[in-house]
Design a protein around this motif. Sequence first.
Motif, PDB file in Angstrom:
ATOM      1  N   ASN A   1      -1.069  23.796 -19.109  1.00 45.05           N
ATOM      2  CA  ASN A   1      -0.582  23.567 -17.746  1.00 45.05           C
ATOM      3  C   ASN A   1      -1.133  24.622 -16.804  1.00 45.05           C
ATOM      4  O   ASN A   1      -1.134  25.818 -17.121  1.00 45.05           O
ATOM      5  CB  ASN A   1       0.946  23.618 -17.689  1.00 45.05           C
ATOM      6  N   ILE A   2      -1.632  24.196 -15.659  1.00 43.97           N
ATOM      7  CA  ILE A   2      -2.004  25.095 -14.566  1.00 43.97           C
ATOM      8  C   ILE A   2      -0.801  25.217 -13.647  1.00 43.97           C
ATOM      9  O   ILE A   2      -0.198  24.214 -13.262  1.00 43.97           O
ATOM     10  CB  ILE A   2      -3.219  24.548 -13.801  1.00 43.97           C
ATOM     11  N   LYS A   3      -0.465  26.420 -13.276  1.00 45.62           N
ATOM     12  CA  LYS A   3       0.748  26.640 -12.488  1.00 45.62           C
ATOM     13  C   LYS A   3       0.700  25.911 -11.154  1.00 45.62           C
ATOM     14  O   LYS A   3       1.658  25.233 -10.765  1.00 45.62           O
ATOM     15  CB  LYS A   3       0.953  28.139 -12.252  1.00 45.62           C
ATOM     16  N   ASP A   4      -0.414  26.037 -10.410  1.00 47.70           N
ATOM     17  CA  ASP A   4      -0.503  25.476  -9.063  1.00 47.70           C
ATOM     18  C   ASP A   4      -1.866  24.847  -8.837  1.00 47.70           C
ATOM     19  O   ASP A   4      -2.894  25.392  -9.257  1.00 47.70           O
ATOM     20  CB  ASP A   4      -0.296  26.543  -7.978  1.00 47.70           C
ATOM     21  N   ALA A   5      -1.856  23.715  -8.142  1.00 49.46           N
ATOM     22  CA  ALA A   5      -3.090  23.093  -7.669  1.00 49.46           C
ATOM     23  C   ALA A   5      -2.772  22.376  -6.362  1.00 49.46           C
ATOM     24  O   ALA A   5      -1.605  22.133  -6.036  1.00 49.46           O
ATOM     25  CB  ALA A   5      -3.659  22.134  -8.705  1.00 49.46           C
ATOM     26  N   PHE A   6      -3.819  22.040  -5.637  1.00 48.88           N
ATOM     27  CA  PHE A   6      -3.615  21.461  -4.304  1.00 48.88           C
ATOM     28  C   PHE A   6      -4.675  20.403  -4.047  1.00 48.88           C
ATOM     29  O   PHE A   6      -5.846  20.561  -4.410  1.00 48.88           O
ATOM     30  CB  PHE A   6      -3.711  22.561  -3.239  1.00 48.88           C
ATOM     31  N   LYS A   7      -4.259  19.297  -3.407  1.00 47.38           N
ATOM     32  CA  LYS A   7      -5.185  18.237  -3.009  1.00 47.38           C
ATOM     33  C   LYS A   7      -4.850  17.783  -1.596  1.00 47.38           C
ATOM     34  O   LYS A   7      -3.681  17.713  -1.212  1.00 47.38           O
ATOM     35  CB  LYS A   7      -5.099  17.031  -3.948  1.00 47.38           C
ATOM     36  N   THR A   8      -5.882  17.469  -0.847  1.00 50.19           N
ATOM     37  CA  THR A   8      -5.688  16.895   0.481  1.00 50.19           C
ATOM     38  C   THR A   8      -6.916  16.055   0.808  1.00 50.19           C
ATOM     39  O   THR A   8      -7.972  16.178   0.179  1.00 50.19           O
ATOM     40  CB  THR A   8      -5.466  17.977   1.547  1.00 50.19           C
ATOM     41  N   GLY A   9      -6.787  15.196   1.809  1.00 51.63           N
ATOM     42  CA  GLY A   9      -7.915  14.352   2.185  1.00 51.63           C
ATOM     43  C   GLY A   9      -7.485  13.228   3.100  1.00 51.63           C
ATOM     44  O   GLY A   9      -6.382  13.236   3.660  1.00 51.63           O
ATOM     45  N   PHE A  10      -8.365  12.252   3.234  1.00 50.68           N
ATOM     46  CA  PHE A  10      -8.077  11.148   4.148  1.00 50.68           C
ATOM     47  C   PHE A  10      -8.866   9.908   3.740  1.00 50.68           C
ATOM     48  O   PHE A  10      -9.866   9.982   3.006  1.00 50.68           O
ATOM     49  CB  PHE A  10      -8.427  11.531   5.589  1.00 50.68           C
ATOM     50  N   GLU A  11      -8.387   8.760   4.229  1.00 48.51           N
ATOM     51  CA  GLU A  11      -9.088   7.479   4.148  1.00 48.51           C
ATOM     52  C   GLU A  11      -8.953   6.788   5.503  1.00 48.51           C
ATOM     53  O   GLU A  11      -7.852   6.728   6.056  1.00 48.51           O
ATOM     54  CB  GLU A  11      -8.523   6.577   3.057  1.00 48.51           C
ATOM     55  N   ILE A  12     -10.060   6.304   6.022  1.00 52.67           N
ATOM     56  CA  ILE A  12     -10.063   5.605   7.304  1.00 52.67           C
ATOM     57  C   ILE A  12     -10.817   4.288   7.130  1.00 52.67           C
ATOM     58  O   ILE A  12     -11.922   4.271   6.567  1.00 52.67           O
ATOM     59  CB  ILE A  12     -10.735   6.445   8.413  1.00 52.67           C
ATOM     60  N   ASN A  13     -10.213   3.201   7.596  1.00 54.49           N
ATOM     61  CA  ASN A  13     -10.860   1.897   7.558  1.00 54.49           C
ATOM     62  C   ASN A  13     -10.763   1.243   8.930  1.00 54.49           C
ATOM     63  O   ASN A  13      -9.705   1.276   9.570  1.00 54.49           O
ATOM     64  CB  ASN A  13     -10.209   0.994   6.507  1.00 54.49           C
ATOM     65  N   TRP A  14     -11.872   0.665   9.355  1.00 52.99           N
ATOM     66  CA  TRP A  14     -11.939   0.025  10.672  1.00 52.99           C
ATOM     67  C   TRP A  14     -12.654  -1.310  10.516  1.00 52.99           C
ATOM     68  O   TRP A  14     -13.756  -1.384   9.984  1.00 52.99           O
ATOM     69  CB  TRP A  14     -12.696   0.931  11.645  1.00 52.99           C
ATOM     70  N   GLN A  15     -11.999  -2.377  10.975  1.00 54.72           N
ATOM     71  CA  GLN A  15     -12.574  -3.712  10.909  1.00 54.72           C
ATOM     72  C   GLN A  15     -12.492  -4.342  12.297  1.00 54.72           C
ATOM     73  O   GLN A  15     -11.441  -4.309  12.938  1.00 54.72           O
ATOM     74  CB  GLN A  15     -11.821  -4.571   9.896  1.00 54.72           C
ATOM     75  N   GLN A  16     -13.605  -4.926  12.752  1.00 49.38           N
ATOM     76  CA  GLN A  16     -13.631  -5.469  14.107  1.00 49.38           C
ATOM     77  C   GLN A  16     -14.498  -6.723  14.160  1.00 49.38           C
ATOM     78  O   GLN A  16     -15.575  -6.786  13.561  1.00 49.38           O
ATOM     79  CB  GLN A  16     -14.184  -4.438  15.093  1.00 49.38           C
ATOM     80  N   GLU A  17     -13.990  -7.706  14.893  1.00 48.89           N
ATOM     81  CA  GLU A  17     -14.758  -8.913  15.170  1.00 48.89           C
ATOM     82  C   GLU A  17     -15.568  -8.672  16.434  1.00 48.89           C
ATOM     83  O   GLU A  17     -15.022  -8.584  17.534  1.00 48.89           O
ATOM     84  CB  GLU A  17     -13.822 -10.104  15.346  1.00 48.89           C
ATOM     85  N   ILE A  18     -16.895  -8.538  16.273  1.00 50.12           N
ATOM     86  CA  ILE A  18     -17.765  -8.241  17.410  1.00 50.12           C
ATOM     87  C   ILE A  18     -17.944  -9.485  18.273  1.00 50.12           C
ATOM     88  O   ILE A  18     -17.745  -9.460  19.483  1.00 50.12           O
ATOM     89  CB  ILE A  18     -19.134  -7.727  16.928  1.00 50.12           C
ATOM     90  N   LEU A  19     -18.352 -10.567  17.633  1.00 46.62           N
ATOM     91  CA  LEU A  19     -18.495 -11.866  18.269  1.00 46.62           C
ATOM     92  C   LEU A  19     -17.704 -12.879  17.456  1.00 46.62           C
ATOM     93  O   LEU A  19     -17.110 -12.547  16.425  1.00 46.62           O
ATOM     94  CB  LEU A  19     -19.974 -12.267  18.345  1.00 46.62           C
ATOM     95  N   GLU A  20     -17.716 -14.119  17.902  1.00 46.62           N
ATOM     96  CA  GLU A  20     -16.938 -15.137  17.207  1.00 46.62           C
ATOM     97  C   GLU A  20     -17.368 -15.291  15.752  1.00 46.62           C
ATOM     98  O   GLU A  20     -16.550 -15.525  14.878  1.00 46.62           O
ATOM     99  CB  GLU A  20     -17.077 -16.480  17.933  1.00 46.62           C
ATOM    100  N   ASN A  21     -18.653 -15.124  15.473  1.00 48.78           N
ATOM    101  CA  ASN A  21     -19.174 -15.323  14.122  1.00 48.78           C
ATOM    102  C   ASN A  21     -19.757 -14.053  13.514  1.00 48.78           C
ATOM    103  O   ASN A  21     -20.535 -14.130  12.564  1.00 48.78           O
ATOM    104  CB  ASN A  21     -20.253 -16.419  14.129  1.00 48.78           C
ATOM    105  N   LEU A  22     -19.402 -12.910  14.066  1.00 49.07           N
ATOM    106  CA  LEU A  22     -19.970 -11.661  13.570  1.00 49.07           C
ATOM    107  C   LEU A  22     -18.901 -10.572  13.577  1.00 49.07           C
ATOM    108  O   LEU A  22     -18.198 -10.391  14.563  1.00 49.07           O
ATOM    109  CB  LEU A  22     -21.151 -11.227  14.452  1.00 49.07           C
ATOM    110  N   GLU A  23     -18.777  -9.872  12.454  1.00 48.46           N
ATOM    111  CA  GLU A  23     -17.821  -8.768  12.383  1.00 48.46           C
ATOM    112  C   GLU A  23     -18.432  -7.611  11.598  1.00 48.46           C
ATOM    113  O   GLU A  23     -19.389  -7.786  10.834  1.00 48.46           O
ATOM    114  CB  GLU A  23     -16.505  -9.201  11.738  1.00 48.46           C
ATOM    115  N   HIS A  24     -17.880  -6.429  11.825  1.00 50.53           N
ATOM    116  CA  HIS A  24     -18.318  -5.279  11.038  1.00 50.53           C
ATOM    117  C   HIS A  24     -17.097  -4.514  10.548  1.00 50.53           C
ATOM    118  O   HIS A  24     -15.992  -4.633  11.082  1.00 50.53           O
ATOM    119  CB  HIS A  24     -19.286  -4.388  11.813  1.00 50.53           C
ATOM    120  N   GLN A  25     -17.323  -3.730   9.500  1.00 51.43           N
ATOM    121  CA  GLN A  25     -16.244  -2.975   8.869  1.00 51.43           C
ATOM    122  C   GLN A  25     -16.790  -1.635   8.402  1.00 51.43           C
ATOM    123  O   GLN A  25     -17.880  -1.561   7.828  1.00 51.43           O
ATOM    124  CB  GLN A  25     -15.662  -3.762   7.692  1.00 51.43           C
TER     125      GLN A  25
END
Length: 755
Positions: free
Chosen positions: A607-631
Amino acid sequence: MYLQNTLLNRAVMTLMLVFLSIATYAQNKIDVQLLDITNSSPIVGATFKYSNQNGITDNKGNFSFNYEKGQTLYLSHINYSEWSLDDAEVLNLKSEKTIYKAPVSINLQPVTVISLRSKKNPSEDVELEYRDQLAHDAAAILNKNPSINSIVKGGAYGFDPVFRGYKYDQLNVVLNGAQSATAACPNRMDPPTSQMAPNMLNRIEILKGPYVLRYGTGFGATINFIPEPLNFTEKNDIYGRVSSGYDGNGNILRNEGLVGLSGKTHDVTFFSSWSQGENYTTGNDDEVVAGFNRGSFGTNLGIKLNETQQLRLSAVYNIARDADFAALPMDLRKDDTWLFNLRHDVSFNKKHLSSLNTTAFASFVDHLMDNLMKPLDPRMLNAQTNATTYNFGGRSEGIWYFDNSKLFAGADFRKEGADGTRDREFLMGPNAGNTISDNVWLNSNITKTSLFAEYQFNINKTKAVLSSRLEFNSGEINNLAEEFEEVNDATNITQFNPSFSFGLTRKLGTNASLGLWVARAQRSGGLTERYINYFPVGQDPYELVGNPQLNPEINNQIDITFNWQDKTTIVNVDLFAGYLQDFISSYIDPNLTPRLPMSPGVRRFTNIKDAFKTGFEINWQQEILENLEHQAGIAYTYAEDLERDEPLPEIAPLDFRYTLSGNYLKGKLFPELTFRYVLEQSRISSEFGETETPAFSKLDFRVAYQFSKSGKLTGGINNLFDEYYYEHLSRSVRGENLAIYAPGRNAYVSVNFMF
């Protein structure tokens, strides 16, 4: 007389108008039943609003309304959120008469859902994700998400997922919230994710953090593989699917198919898949040993006992043959796995008690690996390990509804065990001609008995969730080896693991919401951490010896989530931090002697007495035109061993994905371009001999075309520019200081037919 005739005519006209109104109303009246898509049980107490009409569903999920042209139907339920049907969808209800809805209460917690193609309804959601069902390893589907990477020990099989640096038993991998399989191979050639048959899955839920405790102690996350829902039909129906695909780099051939029979009281499905591949080439034209043969065969039997009860029985047989693992001292020779699952669902017409589901399951793995095909020079010994595991148990959960709240509560039991022997035949040296047998797993087992509860309630615009799990964890050895006993005083240990979580999600206007989640989760060591007996199972060549007296490790974690959504854009942001106590790791013990002469030494779990983790996740989804989208998606984890003052090992670097996709020819043509950029990983653990990983980028292209109502064709090129790269979590080729490089340019094609 004239007056009488006039009155009579008026009476007749009035009567005709009344009959005409009744007929018109009857013609416009729509009767609908609202059902849960997962088990076809009625959704009771859902509210609906249609123009000036409103009401709630009865105890059979039924409601009715009078059609009005151009109006939208709005529905709402605490377990299914809010949704709506436009005018065209409302008109379809005249013939369909049924609305299926999936519960979304689980989305209160931080979650990522990977949807796969449904076994029916080929005209819906034609993103042609059926290619995922051709995958021979479910972890390959998980790797589509930037927050999940995999430990790679072989080029094409046995990928072991890592999420936010959590791996192995720190991830709770379950099938439909209950079942799992225990890796028999000490080196985890057969992780639980490899036993999930993709062509029988509906979706995969990645439940982030230790907040969802209903399905087990998700110390770092719970990965829940959801099978296809049962689909009972008014008339007897036959349905099916057949798919085939080919990858040029590696000469990989994949095939899968299913056939089903459904009716009012039954839904029976038979399915199978077979994949095989050979060595592939990297972007530098180097050849990587990566041959494999993989198959899955099984059946699902669904029986509707009555209007409130249904039974589901599934059996799956997985086989693997001659799979190469370039980073390991042995290759997989054969792996035979059986998974059995029996589930009973019943709904109640009670004031509060809504439903009860009970599951019994069992998994059995028989695994053989050897070094007979390894190009060893000189060949000092022949070695093989035959190992078996079992994993069985049961789970029962009830659901109660109140005015503004909901309660999940239940109990579960799971027992897993492993046994196996490594045989070493010496070909050189003083032991030449002798064979030594090593007791690998000590015939050990772990039993978990738990009570769990989750309470969800609403306070104005705020949704809150309280979760808890109380687990009694007991481990024992039934075949103790002398060398293991010399380094471990006590071997049979029982521990109590309480886990708690609390979360709040609040709406910010009509488009945004903010969430705060806190948890304390506690986990006892797994079979490997407690009972492995002098076997090289880590990221370096040191042999590891288990420690039954490990303290449970504790994760104190917080997540802050932000979600924003309108008609064309969806943004999800998740920031997390975790303070880890008694974190399970290992250290080199110079006083211990390895069993294999090529091993540099022995590590002991600690066993390790102490450890630490941090971070992030970002997701972006957008309909640019009626038949086109990006993510776009990006994920990053920072992890530190506070006791050793250095980074924790096997932490993937920042990963960025961008996808541009179109929808043309009235929903028949789907081009897609995906760009991936991975930053270099310079935060490495010297304790475990990690090396820095350079940055890389790659571009993939695919196009899918639905050439008929039931037929679809997909083709594409992965790694379009033939990038020469490897992932940070890829292990090094055995005997060489060279990582397993990823495949170079790969052209592929696949075809799918549904009926």
